[in-house]
Design a protein around this motif. Structure first.
Motif, short mmCIF file in Angstrom:
data_model
loop_
_atom_site.label_atom_id
_atom_site.label_comp_id
_atom_site.label_asym_id
_atom_site.label_seq_id
_atom_site.Cartn_x
_atom_site.Cartn_y
_atom_site.Cartn_z
N LYS A 465 45.80 35.23 32.88
CA LYS A 465 45.59 36.03 31.66
C LYS A 465 44.30 36.83 31.77
CE LYS A 465 45.42 35.52 26.64
NZ LYS A 465 45.41 34.54 25.52
N LEU A 468 44.82 39.74 34.23
CA LEU A 468 45.62 40.83 33.68
C LEU A 468 44.81 41.69 32.70
CD1 LEU A 468 49.04 39.01 33.10
CD2 LEU A 468 48.50 40.73 34.85
N LYS A 469 43.93 41.04 31.96
CA LYS A 469 43.09 41.78 31.02
C LYS A 469 42.19 42.77 31.75
CE LYS A 469 39.89 41.08 27.16
NZ LYS A 469 39.14 40.07 26.36
N SER A 470 41.57 42.28 32.84
CA SER A 470 40.69 43.17 33.61
C SER A 470 41.52 44.27 34.29
CB SER A 470 39.92 42.36 34.66
OG SER A 470 40.81 41.77 35.58
N LYS A 471 42.71 43.93 34.70
CA LYS A 471 43.59 44.91 35.35
C LYS A 471 43.97 46.02 34.39
CE LYS A 471 46.02 45.79 39.13
NZ LYS A 471 45.41 45.96 40.45
N LEU A 472 44.21 45.65 33.12
CA LEU A 472 44.58 46.63 32.11
C LEU A 472 43.46 47.63 31.87
CD1 LEU A 472 46.65 47.57 30.03
CD2 LEU A 472 45.66 45.94 28.42
N GLU A 473 42.23 47.13 31.84
CA GLU A 473 41.08 48.01 31.63
C GLU A 473 40.95 48.98 32.80
OE1 GLU A 473 37.85 45.33 31.12
OE2 GLU A 473 38.42 44.75 29.06
N SER A 474 41.18 48.47 34.02
CA SER A 474 41.08 49.36 35.19
C SER A 474 42.19 50.41 35.16
CB SER A 474 41.19 48.54 36.48
OG SER A 474 40.16 47.59 36.55
N ALA A 475 43.34 50.01 34.67
CA ALA A 475 44.48 50.93 34.64
C ALA A 475 44.22 52.11 33.73
CB ALA A 475 45.73 50.18 34.21
N LYS A 476 43.54 51.85 32.61
CA LYS A 476 43.25 52.93 31.69
C LYS A 476 42.37 53.98 32.35
CE LYS A 476 43.73 50.23 27.43
NZ LYS A 476 43.02 49.65 26.25
N GLU A 479 44.38 56.15 34.70
CA GLU A 479 45.57 56.78 34.14
C GLU A 479 45.65 58.26 34.50
OE1 GLU A 479 47.77 57.32 29.81
OE2 GLU A 479 45.91 56.18 29.99
#
Length: 606
Positions: A465, A468-476, A479
């Motif tokens: 979990k 995934l949170k850190s991955k989401l921030e990197s994805a933004k 983008e």
């Protein structure tokens, strides 16, 4: 080598041998018309080649006899119809039984002992083949009593040799139900009563049967001298049937030599018999002798040579459509591969038997097939399947209507086999029990492992979990970069589609030009231009993989690569189908190195 199995082969040979027609003069006396006699004679000799035509001829002969109130002729022709329906390539034992019954009815009306014997003998054989032992024994005994009466009364056409075959069948039935001594006594009595020069071959036919009832080599050796004397006797006779007798007796000598350990002498005799059989095109003998020699060679350790002879027997049995001979030969080959450790090959040949299995197969064959199949499945770890075939094996072994099964082994052998099967069943049950215990142990261990993994799983879930949170921030952050990548991918996809459209257009042009080529060769340069625009490296492929290709070779290669049909290729090149085949063959011979696939596949995939 199991003596009883050798004798079963002899019986099968006798069953498959064609019946020869009576001489024309005798048939003319039966039918009262020489033309009808000639037609019946020809149809009798052609039953295996033209079964339907022979049956039609026999029905015409019956009609002729009815018109003339000829009861003897009707009886004899029904006997021929029975023979025709149980022979040839389309056996129908029900029809054979019906005509044997009609033969008996008209023979009794005509008061013809000769044809009554034929009817009772045929009915006994049909019941024997259908495993109805009680009915078979009744008819065969009746036929034998009539033979004795006819021989004593010197009735023409009643032969001792035919009576000896009845004795063989009766003895075989006694032996199949465990009455071996009774079978021996019956044979000894017949030999004693008819031991003269005229019945010499009958005597040795019966000795062959009696030989199969013994087990010790010492007992078998007693007959070898007598059989050698019989060979000398028949070799001095000129009739073709006496030459057949010599071959049968030489086969027996070969078996004796093998059982006494002189297998080289046995091989020499059988090779000579095989050559004679091929020369005279005797299919049944070709099968029998090839299989005997194959079995002998396998038993003495020359497995590969033996298997080649067995394969020859199988080939001839297939061509002749002898179902029983084919199954026997397949079984011998399967056993040789099994004993040689080639389990997959053995299983394949056993499956061949099971695939074409029908009611004509002897139970003795199926007993061995089921037992060997059970062993193979056990080795492959399929214990339920192995046990299933083992149950079939035991069920057939103990069945009351097993005509040949118990004939293939002595009582002591059956007891040993049953003891072995009981031991195997116990082993199967033991293995199954051990498997259940192991399965329960594995289940308990799995439950323990699941309980132990719960804390670990929670920890891993928390870490996942967080990741995934850190991955989401990197994805933004990435983008915008991803959008650029998508634009590039869209551009590349568009280019790819345009290229495919161009190629498809070129292919359509090429097919149109091919259509024009069938009418006019002048379009060939256009075709080459379009072709090379699609396959620019094709000429290099041809030069690298073919020795000195000519213009014609290149032309054929281009057309093959275009995936057009042979008919279109012939039309484009203005040559025949045969000419195209030769051109392709020449082109394939130039491939370097040689290929193990078709020329078409090689060029299209190149």
């Amino acid at each position: 080598m199991n003596k009883s199995r050798i004798f079963i082969s002899i019986l099968i040979f006798l069953f498959c041998t064609k019946v020869k027609a009576l001489p024309i003069d005798q048939l003319a006396k039966i039918y009262g018309d020489e033309n009808v006699a000639k037609k019946v004679s020809s149809a009798t000799n052609k039953v295996f080649e033209d079964q339907v035509g022979s049956i039609i001829t026999f029905y015409d002969a019956i009609q002729h006899c009815k018109n003339n109130n000829n009861l003897s002729g009707i009886a004899y022709t029904h006997a021929l119809l029975s023979y025709a329906f149980r022979s040839g390539y389309n056996q129908n034992l029900d029809s054979a039984f019906k005509h044997s019954r009609l033969n008996l009815i008209f023979a009794e009306k005509a008061n013809s002992l000769r044809f009554q014997i034929t009817a009772h003998s045929d009915l006994g054989n049909i019941h024997y083949f259908n495993k109805n032992l009680d009915s078979s024994l009744y008819y065969l005994r009746t036929a034998y009593r009539e033979y004795v009466e006819g021989i004593k009364s010197n009735i023409p056409g009643i032969k001792i040799s035919e009576a000896s075959y009845i004795i063989i069948k009766i003895a075989d039935i006694f032996n199949s139900v465990g009455q071996k001594q009774r079978a021996k006594f019956l044979i000894d009595e017949f030999i004693h009563n008819y031991n003269d020069e005229n019945s010499l071959y009958s005597k040795y036919s019966l000795l062959t049967k009696k030989w199969s009832l013994y087990e010790s080599k010492e007992e078998l050796a007693l007959y070898q001298t007598e059989i050698a004397e019989a060979i000398d006797f028949f070799e001095n006779k000129t009739a073709s049937y006496n030459r057949y007798r010599v071959r049968r007796l030489k086969e027996l000598i070969a078996q004796h030599h093998f059982l006494q350990g002189d297998w080289k002498k046995s091989e020499e005799i059988l090779l000579n018999l095989i050559d004679t059989s091929y020369t005279n095109n005797f299919s049944a003998e070709i099968i029998l002798y090839n299989r005997l020699l194959g079995n002998f060679l396998v038993e003495v350790g020359e497995v590969e040579r033996g298997q080649k002879f067995l394969e020859k027997a199988i080939k001839t049995a297939k061509e002749s459509e002898f179902v029983q001979e084919l199954s026997t030969s397949y079984l011998s080959l399967a056993k040789s591969h099994f004993d040689n450790g080639e389990i997959k090959k053995a299983d394949r040949f056993l499956n061949e038997i099971l695939n074409f299995r029908d009611e004509r197969l002897f139970n003795a064959e199926l007993i061995e097939v089921y037992l060997l199949k059970s062993k193979i499945l056990k080795l492959n770890g399929d214990f339920p399947g192995s046990l299933n075939y083992l149950e079939h094996h035991l069920e057939l072994l103990n069945s009351k209507d097993s005509t040949k099964a118990k004939n293939a082994m002595s009582v002591s052998e059956m007891e040993r086999t049953l003891e072995l099967q009981n031991q195997q069943i116990y082993e199967h049950q033991k293995v199954a029990s051990e498997e259940r215990i192991k399965s329960q142990e594995r289940l308990i261990l799995a439950l323990i492992a699941i309980i132990a993994l719960i804390p670990v799983s929670y920890f891993l879930y928390a870490q996942r979990k967080k990741y995934l949170k850190s991955k989401l921030e990197s994805a933004k952050k990435e983008e915008g970069f991803q959008k650029k990548i998508e634009q590039v991918n869209q551009t590349l996809e568009s280019v790819k589609l345009e290229k495919e459209n161009l190629v498809n257009q070129e292919l359509e042009r090429m097919l149109q030009i091919i259509e024009e080529l069938t009418k006019n060769e002048n379009h060939w340069p256009r075709f080459e231009a379009v072709f090379h625009s699609i396959y620019p490296n094709f000429n290099s492929f041809i030069q690298e993989n073919f020795d000195n290709p000519t213009k014609t070779d290149l032309k054929i290669a281009l057309l093959i690569k275009s995936k057009i049909s042979n008919q279109q290729m012939c039309e484009v090149m203005h040559i025949t189908d045969e000419g195209l085949k030769k051109a392709k063959k020449r082109l394939k011979s130039k491939v370097k190195p040689s290929i193990d696939r078709t020329l078409r596949d090689f060029i299209i995939e190149g």
